[in-house]
Design an enzyme around this catalytic site. Sequence first.
Site, PDB file in Angstrom:
ATOM      1  N   PHE A 110       0.809  -1.219   0.000  1.00  0.00           N
ATOM      2  CA  PHE A 110       0.000   0.000   0.000  1.00  0.00           C
ATOM      3  C   PHE A 110       0.845   1.273   0.000  1.00  0.00           C
ATOM      4  O   PHE A 110       0.370   2.343  -0.384  1.00  0.00           O
ATOM      5  CB  PHE A 110      -0.994  -0.034   1.168  1.00  0.00           C
ATOM      6  CG  PHE A 110      -0.688   0.890   2.302  1.00  0.00           C
ATOM      7  CD1 PHE A 110      -1.286   2.143   2.367  1.00  0.00           C
ATOM      8  CD2 PHE A 110       0.189   0.520   3.307  1.00  0.00           C
ATOM      9  CE1 PHE A 110      -1.004   2.994   3.422  1.00  0.00           C
ATOM     10  CE2 PHE A 110       0.470   1.364   4.349  1.00  0.00           C
ATOM     11  CZ  PHE A 110      -0.124   2.611   4.407  1.00  0.00           C
ATOM     12  N   LYS A 111       2.110   1.170   0.389  1.00  0.00           N
ATOM     13  CA  LYS A 111       2.952   2.366   0.419  1.00  0.00           C
ATOM     14  C   LYS A 111       3.141   2.971  -0.974  1.00  0.00           C
ATOM     15  O   LYS A 111       3.486   4.138  -1.096  1.00  0.00           O
ATOM     16  CB  LYS A 111       4.275   2.044   1.089  1.00  0.00           C
ATOM     17  CG  LYS A 111       4.054   1.768   2.571  1.00  0.00           C
ATOM     18  CD  LYS A 111       5.316   1.577   3.363  1.00  0.00           C
ATOM     19  CE  LYS A 111       5.000   1.493   4.848  1.00  0.00           C
ATOM     20  NZ  LYS A 111       4.118   0.339   5.197  1.00  0.00           N
ATOM     21  N   ASP A 112       2.888   2.183  -2.006  1.00  0.00           N
ATOM     22  CA  ASP A 112       2.957   2.724  -3.368  1.00  0.00           C
ATOM     23  C   ASP A 112       1.984   3.890  -3.574  1.00  0.00           C
ATOM     24  O   ASP A 112       2.270   4.800  -4.344  1.00  0.00           O
ATOM     25  CB  ASP A 112       2.607   1.643  -4.393  1.00  0.00           C
ATOM     26  CG  ASP A 112       3.714   0.607  -4.565  1.00  0.00           C
ATOM     27  OD1 ASP A 112       4.895   0.954  -4.363  1.00  0.00           O
ATOM     28  OD2 ASP A 112       3.396  -0.542  -4.914  1.00  0.00           O
TER      29      ASP A 112
END
Length: 499
Positions: A110-112
């Site tokens: 999810f850090k993308d």
Amino acid sequence: MTTFHSTRSTTDSLTSKEAIRLGLADDGGLFVTDSLGETKVDIADLAGRSYQAIAYDVLHALLPDFGEDELKDCIAAAYGTQWSDERITPLKPVGDDYILELFNGPTSAFKDVALQILPRFMARTAPAGGDGADHADEKIMILTATSGDTGKAALAGFADAPGTAITVFYPQGKVSQVQELQMTTQTGSNVNVAAVEGNFDDAQSAVKRIFGDRELAGRLAADSHVVLSSANSINVGRLVPQVVYYFSAYAQLLEQQVINVGDEVEFVVPTGNFGDILAGYYAKRLGLPVKHLVVASDKNNVLFDFLTSGTYNRQRPFYQTISPSMDILVSSNLERMLYYFAEGDTRLISMLMNDLKNWGTYEVPEPLLAKVRQLFGCGWANEDQVREMIADCWAKNRYVIDPHTACAYFVAQQMPRDPLTPRVILATASPYKFPRTVNEALGFDATGTDFDCMDVLARETGTVAPAALRGLEHADVRFDTVVPIDGMEDFVESAAKAL
Ligand SMILES: *Cc1c(COP(=O)(O)O)cnc(C)c1O
């Protein structure tokens, strides 16, 4: 005019661009704005709009000093074909709940969502000292110590981003085979990666020392026109992109005719540093009908204890679990939530953070806790429960979840269900990032390499591994440098000179 200042004092008055470039306030506080929510995002016509269109409305409300074209260019570049789903964060019905997939970006975590756009924001912030010729060619070098996930997502985001460079250190032998390959095979002319002889804390402390080294900063500026910055999750520019997917989830619930405009929704969020769930609070302030935000932790349940007792206590054992990205004892972004719930009482926040620094613990006033608890629920899962939930979700729904998402899935199963309020569980990583743990939980063969595990998982479940992960087995390794802790500074300096 929206301006930003520290959670610990009101003296600064920065634009969002300045806050993004600086990252952290001088007094150690986090940048906040008192204008949060003055501009609402219209939810009446969310249905049918693209992720990119929703992102424009949300980011425009939060970062008003970015021009329309600037924002639209950032959004188009960050949320393009590097995502495997055109909805960017697709919402899927799973059992009686909904899962919001945040892992369809280039690194499958999810850090993308934030790290694909942060470098584009940074490239559009003016160098310190205005637009004078001295600073025109100044580059920001991102410096990160990583235990796995963040390093790769940051590398992927900053690779070849104009005006930036990135150097990542990871502890030698302490990350998984897939995680190491994700970093050492990273392409881009402005990226550098090194393994460090030491553990994550050693590397992290050394990076902090490098940030505080004025002489080094002077040499980097004079010799290479480089300033160091951090991409960690307390940067405003990492937080605000995450507000968008809460609106996107709502849009998709409208489209799937689960809700009508104005109906309330509940979100259950796998939580570590409190960035993901704080973005849900920002969404509420911008007008999204959020009934509850539920913090889901792993065995490192410091937030659960805080939300049930009002005492935050970091003096406790640290557990390394099968959900490593949630193994955190100090959830930095909580400071922003406290600031808003304390109605901007910077003196209280300074005091609490001082207590945390000096004594490892702080206690919030009872009325403050009561307000927080009206909005925030909490729960946590131990490792056996995480494995059980991976198996349970697959058996009941034929849907495979990763160990982080499984914490939230567990907490959701424990909560009483309100049939009138749809529940959205945020899924923060692809199960293929943790194929061995997932196979073990599902009773599949987990004896081979990570890549063997991916193949088994695909065969047994009929799902497909993300191409970028599966392809790592034969990708070219570009970086094999190993440096001692006290060699990290030299590594940074030569990386800067080579730019
Ligand atoms: C970073 C991360 C989290 C925690 O998110 P925070 O914003 O730090 O609360 C959860 N799951 C995964 C897979 C992550 O990478």
